[in-house]
Design a protein around this motif. Structure first.
Motif, short mmCIF file in Angstrom:
data_model
loop_
_atom_site.label_atom_id
_atom_site.label_comp_id
_atom_site.label_asym_id
_atom_site.label_seq_id
_atom_site.Cartn_x
_atom_site.Cartn_y
_atom_site.Cartn_z
N SER A 33 2.30 35.47 164.36
CA SER A 33 0.98 34.89 164.12
C SER A 33 -0.04 35.48 165.10
CB SER A 33 1.05 33.38 164.27
OG SER A 33 -0.22 32.80 164.13
N LYS A 34 0.35 35.61 166.36
CA LYS A 34 -0.56 36.17 167.37
C LYS A 34 -0.87 37.64 167.06
CE LYS A 34 1.06 33.15 171.13
NZ LYS A 34 -0.18 32.48 171.51
N ILE A 35 0.14 38.38 166.59
CA ILE A 35 -0.08 39.79 166.23
C ILE A 35 -1.12 39.89 165.12
CG2 ILE A 35 0.98 41.80 165.12
CD1 ILE A 35 3.55 41.13 166.68
N ASP A 36 -0.96 39.04 164.10
CA ASP A 36 -1.90 39.07 162.97
C ASP A 36 -3.32 38.74 163.42
OD1 ASP A 36 0.08 39.73 161.17
OD2 ASP A 36 0.50 37.66 160.58
N ASN A 37 -3.45 37.82 164.36
CA ASN A 37 -4.78 37.41 164.81
C ASN A 37 -5.41 38.41 165.78
OD1 ASN A 37 -4.76 35.02 163.33
ND2 ASN A 37 -3.73 33.87 164.97
N TYR A 38 -4.58 39.18 166.47
CA TYR A 38 -5.11 40.08 167.51
C TYR A 38 -5.45 41.46 166.98
CZ TYR A 38 -5.32 42.68 171.93
OH TYR A 38 -5.72 43.47 172.98
N PHE A 39 -4.55 42.03 166.17
CA PHE A 39 -4.69 43.43 165.78
C PHE A 39 -5.43 43.57 164.46
CE2 PHE A 39 -0.81 43.78 168.44
CZ PHE A 39 -1.22 44.79 169.31
N SER A 40 -6.16 44.67 164.37
CA SER A 40 -6.60 45.18 163.07
C SER A 40 -5.84 46.49 162.85
CB SER A 40 -8.11 45.43 163.06
OG SER A 40 -8.46 46.37 164.07
N GLY A 41 -5.71 46.89 161.62
CA GLY A 41 -5.01 48.13 161.35
C GLY A 41 -3.51 48.03 161.50
N VAL A 42 -2.94 46.85 161.27
CA VAL A 42 -1.49 46.67 161.25
C VAL A 42 -1.07 46.40 159.81
CG1 VAL A 42 0.41 45.15 161.93
CG2 VAL A 42 -1.26 45.89 163.62
N SER A 43 -0.20 47.25 159.30
CA SER A 43 0.20 47.12 157.89
C SER A 43 1.51 46.38 157.71
CB SER A 43 0.32 48.52 157.25
OG SER A 43 1.25 49.32 157.96
N GLY A 44 2.21 46.08 158.82
CA GLY A 44 3.46 45.36 158.66
C GLY A 44 4.13 45.06 159.99
N LYS A 45 5.09 44.17 159.93
CA LYS A 45 5.91 43.82 161.10
C LYS A 45 7.34 43.64 160.59
CE LYS A 45 3.63 40.06 161.42
NZ LYS A 45 2.72 40.29 160.30
N ALA A 46 8.32 43.97 161.42
CA ALA A 46 9.70 43.84 160.98
C ALA A 46 10.61 43.63 162.17
CB ALA A 46 10.13 45.08 160.20
N VAL A 47 11.59 42.76 162.00
CA VAL A 47 12.65 42.60 162.98
C VAL A 47 13.79 43.53 162.55
CG1 VAL A 47 14.30 41.01 164.02
CG2 VAL A 47 12.02 40.21 163.41
N PHE A 48 14.31 44.30 163.50
CA PHE A 48 15.40 45.21 163.16
C PHE A 48 16.39 45.23 164.33
CE2 PHE A 48 12.53 47.64 165.68
CZ PHE A 48 13.20 48.72 166.23
N GLY A 49 17.35 46.14 164.28
CA GLY A 49 18.31 46.24 165.37
C GLY A 49 19.44 45.25 165.25
N SER A 50 20.14 45.01 166.36
CA SER A 50 21.36 44.21 166.34
C SER A 50 21.10 42.76 165.95
CB SER A 50 22.06 44.28 167.70
OG SER A 50 21.23 43.78 168.72
N TYR A 51 19.92 42.23 166.26
CA TYR A 51 19.63 40.86 165.85
C TYR A 51 19.58 40.75 164.33
CZ TYR A 51 17.25 36.42 165.21
OH TYR A 51 16.92 35.13 164.80
N ALA A 52 18.92 41.68 163.69
CA ALA A 52 18.84 41.67 162.23
C ALA A 52 20.20 41.93 161.60
CB ALA A 52 17.83 42.71 161.76
N ARG A 53 21.05 42.70 162.29
CA ARG A 53 22.37 43.03 161.74
C ARG A 53 23.43 41.99 162.08
NH1 ARG A 53 20.67 48.18 163.68
NH2 ARG A 53 21.86 47.90 165.61
N HIS A 54 23.08 40.99 162.88
CA HIS A 54 24.01 39.94 163.30
C HIS A 54 25.16 40.50 164.15
CE1 HIS A 54 21.83 37.35 160.58
NE2 HIS A 54 22.08 38.17 159.58
#
Length: 256
Positions: A33-54
């Motif tokens: 939510s903070k990223i969306d409110n702070y940045f302009s020019g952001v087309s996406g956000k994603a969680v990846f890595g070992s947390y996403a892979r469990h």
């Protein structure tokens, strides 16, 4: 307790607790939510890595455990990674002034409630994702392709691959002085154990096979892997002699 029961129980203890999961989910919701409110020019956000892979280890086991977050920026002027790392650092300094914040190339690390989040800039170009290759260059990545391979490998092997990965990562911390990078362990096991079901059935089988494959990586730690394999072999010998207590003591030596 049988060897396989011990390994199953240990692997189960190496997953995030419900409290950790709730803490991460709450922090991610607020952070996005903070990223969306702070940045302009952001087309996406994603969680990846070992947390996403469990395959992430709990923080009480691995103090370096972190949650990887990709912030996908528009980059029509082809800026270098450091320009976006500076923007991310300004964002976290403003939004989380009381938290621990530092740059660990090529990411910005933010620690919230004893949870580390690694924020990495990225951008799309010609349908591909590019992430920093140091502060001055970009490189192509496709984390979802690897995630798909790991998930397929796990499913095809009776869902034993991810527990085995957690066990090997635990061994790497406890006995191998973190010689291998966590992703290096995950990738090697996922690549080489895809068809292990034809020769493996128990956790002991899979753990042995995983160590044999990890041993093929460039390293100077083969004696530590040999030691682990010797403990597994002795534990199996004791178990075949109905010396269950000795078998359990021996298999524990692989990790502690």
């Amino acid at each position: 307790m049988s060897i396989n029961t011990y390994l199953d129980n240990l692997a189960s203890s190496l997953v995030l607790s419900d409290a950790e999961k709730r803490g991460i989910t709450t922090s991610l919701t607020s952070l996005f939510s903070k990223i969306d409110n702070y940045f302009s020019g952001v087309s996406g956000k994603a969680v990846f890595g070992s947390y996403a892979r469990h395959t992430i280890l709990p923080r009480n086991v691995d103090e370096n455990s972190d949650v990887d977050i990709m912030i996908i920026f528009d980059n029509p002027e082809n800026h270098k990674p450091q320009a976006f790392l500076n923007r991310i650092k300004s964002f976290v300094n403003q939004s989380y002034s009381r938290s621990e914040i530092y740059q660990d190339n090529p990411t910005i690390v933010l620690e919230l409630s004893r949870i580390k989040f690694e924020l990495i800039p990225a951008y799309y170009a010609y349908g591909t994702i590019n992430i920093p290759d140091g502060p001055s260059d970009w490189r192509y990545t496709n984390p979802y392709e690897y995630d798909k391979m790991l998930n397929e490998c796990n499913q095809e092997n009776g869902y034993k691959i991810k527990p085995i990965i957690r066990l090997i990562k635990f061994w790497n911390i406890k006995k191998n002085y973190r010689f291998y990078a966590s992703f290096e362990i995950e990738r090697k096991i996922a690549e080489e154990l895809r068809f292990a079901r034809y020769s493996c059935s128990s956790y002991t089988d899979y753990l042995t096979r995983a160590f044999e494959e990890i041993k093929k990586l460039p390293s100077m730690t083969n004696t530590r892997i040999d030691t682990a394999l010797n403990h597994i072999e002795k534990a199996q010998m004791y178990e075949s002699m109905a010396r269950d207590y000795d078998a359990e003591c021996e298999i524990k030596k692989v990790f502690i």
